[in-house]
Design an enzyme around this catalytic site. Sequence first.
Site, mmCIF file in Angstrom:
data_model
loop_
_atom_site.group_PDB
_atom_site.id
_atom_site.type_symbol
_atom_site.label_atom_id
_atom_site.label_comp_id
_atom_site.label_asym_id
_atom_site.label_seq_id
_atom_site.Cartn_x
_atom_site.Cartn_y
_atom_site.Cartn_z
ATOM 1 N N SER A 46 -1.360 7.743 -3.024
ATOM 2 C CA SER A 46 -2.395 7.116 -3.846
ATOM 3 C C SER A 46 -2.826 5.803 -3.218
ATOM 4 O O SER A 46 -2.208 5.307 -2.294
ATOM 5 C CB SER A 46 -1.863 6.868 -5.249
ATOM 6 O OG SER A 46 -1.011 5.739 -5.229
ATOM 7 N N LYS A 47 -3.900 5.268 -3.773
ATOM 8 C CA LYS A 47 -4.453 4.006 -3.267
ATOM 9 C C LYS A 47 -3.389 2.912 -3.192
ATOM 10 O O LYS A 47 -3.449 2.049 -2.336
ATOM 11 C CB LYS A 47 -5.564 3.528 -4.209
ATOM 12 C CG LYS A 47 -6.882 4.222 -3.945
ATOM 13 C CD LYS A 47 -7.941 3.649 -4.869
ATOM 14 C CE LYS A 47 -8.923 4.746 -5.232
ATOM 15 N NZ LYS A 47 -9.464 4.637 -6.559
ATOM 16 N N ARG A 48 -2.448 2.983 -4.111
ATOM 17 C CA ARG A 48 -1.449 1.916 -4.202
ATOM 18 C C ARG A 48 -0.671 1.699 -2.901
ATOM 19 O O ARG A 48 -0.228 0.613 -2.618
ATOM 20 C CB ARG A 48 -0.482 2.184 -5.362
ATOM 21 C CG ARG A 48 -0.596 1.157 -6.465
ATOM 22 C CD ARG A 48 0.189 1.602 -7.668
ATOM 23 N NE ARG A 48 -0.201 2.953 -8.075
ATOM 24 C CZ ARG A 48 0.668 3.912 -8.387
ATOM 25 N NH1 ARG A 48 1.953 3.679 -8.338
ATOM 26 N NH2 ARG A 48 0.240 5.105 -8.757
ATOM 27 N N CYS A 49 -0.518 2.767 -2.094
ATOM 28 C CA CYS A 49 0.298 2.613 -0.892
ATOM 29 C C CYS A 49 -0.446 1.827 0.193
ATOM 30 O O CYS A 49 0.148 1.403 1.173
ATOM 31 C CB CYS A 49 0.763 3.968 -0.361
ATOM 32 S SG CYS A 49 -0.529 4.828 0.525
ATOM 33 N N GLY A 50 -1.753 1.620 -0.001
ATOM 34 C CA GLY A 50 -2.471 0.740 0.923
ATOM 35 C C GLY A 50 -2.946 1.388 2.206
ATOM 36 O O GLY A 50 -3.634 0.759 3.000
#
Length: 484
Positions: free
Chosen positions: A254-258
Amino acid sequence: MKIRTRYAPSPTGKMHVGNLRTALYEFLTAKHAGGDFMLRIEDTDQERFVDGAIEIINKTLEETGLVHDEGPDKDGGYGPYVQSERVKTGIYMKYAKELVDKGEAYYCFCDKERLASLKTEVVEGKEICMYDKHCLGLSKEEIQANLDAGKPFVIRQNIPNEGTTTFHDELYGDITVDNAELDDMILIKSDGFPTYNFANVVDDHTMNITHVVRGNEYISSSPKYQRLYDAFGWESPVYIHLPLITDENHKKLSKRCGHSSFEDLIQQGFVSEAIVNYIALLGWSPEDNREIFSLDELIKEFDYHRISKSPAVFDIVKLRWMNGEYIKAMDFDKFYEMAEPYLKKALTKDFDLKKIAAMVKTRIEVFPDIPELVDFFEALPEYSPEMYTHKKMKTNSETSLQVLKDMVPILEAQEDYSNDGLYATLCKYVEEKGVKNGYVMWPIRTAVSGKQMTPAGATEIMEIIGKEETLKRIQKGIELLENA
Ligand code: GLU
């Protein structure tokens, strides 16, 4: 029969790793078999449309070399290639009405309030409202009266409550579901636009698509698509549903992992060839354990039968390694062009940047590694005198102090300040003293760099920083050791 695949993105934002993998596998499936790869823009969900997203799609496909044979900008006789433009041709409505005539679909006039009052069910973790077929019972006259009165409507697929539906996936085999689990999904929305669910079937058929490659989140809807193909009497394409991509913690990437999108990765200093190579291996593997593939080599080797069903873990450490391999193999001029901004971030003095670039080329994994590796050229960092002690080199603070002190007059007298000239001078000193090379090089390299690890040896560094700076740094080393 010529293989035809399509990449069918919805323009909703960035190009995620999963999207790029779908595009790549579609491209490879076609190209491996000498087929055509098509680009189709699926913009029927106007609420999710993001400005600039189409540009991102085009730019990414161009940068990664996934060139389409047909698309919005390249007519191959199957256009338009943008769904909102296809809506205007009336194609979806025409086919929806054909289904209504066949009893495979029906008009639904239920308003929001009625739909909200229906029972919801939890299917695969999602709350789903199963439509109760209320409007299936309307008579022809009632329907006509509603249409004449201009009442808003949708068109729904008519799925029986009994029996089962089976579709075939190349990787998962036959998948059979109970029809009772399938919702009478909307085919045409009240704004006259088709849903993705309907448009993908009409378009894949009318555009002669032979192989559909997509994420496995579409598996659960595919039985409904299969029923549409059957209702029309069309042959369905070959389905290849791809495994999930997860992060290191086995959670959906997901986006959270950057680092979940192509742009993120480019921004973090990865090169597009390495990204493509790495993504190719997220679910597919060749027969041998080979890992480095150019796009042309992938075209040659890629066989979709070798795609795995198990989730693929996106391993940034492995991608970094692979990127390093691409940087090592890169042509120097291209490397320099990409490295220069990072070199200039750390180095403002009048250095020979090309020489420094050559030193770091084999030592970095991504371009942003550069500043930290070269900043000591610009300014000597603070360092501990303990660094002079090295067991293997047989050095300690006393031996190092002596070497540095001996060096001052030798370097002051040195005329040829090139790497070769300096190296010869230091070797002469090594010989005279009858010591090992490292006994001399270690303390000097420490003094001129202040670092344990450097991208180059002592004399290469000295050549770059020049005589005056070398002597200053050696003096600093002497002071440090004397006060230790
Ligand atoms: N527009 C869909 C998406 O972006 C495409 C799915 C498919 O390939 O059929 O997810």
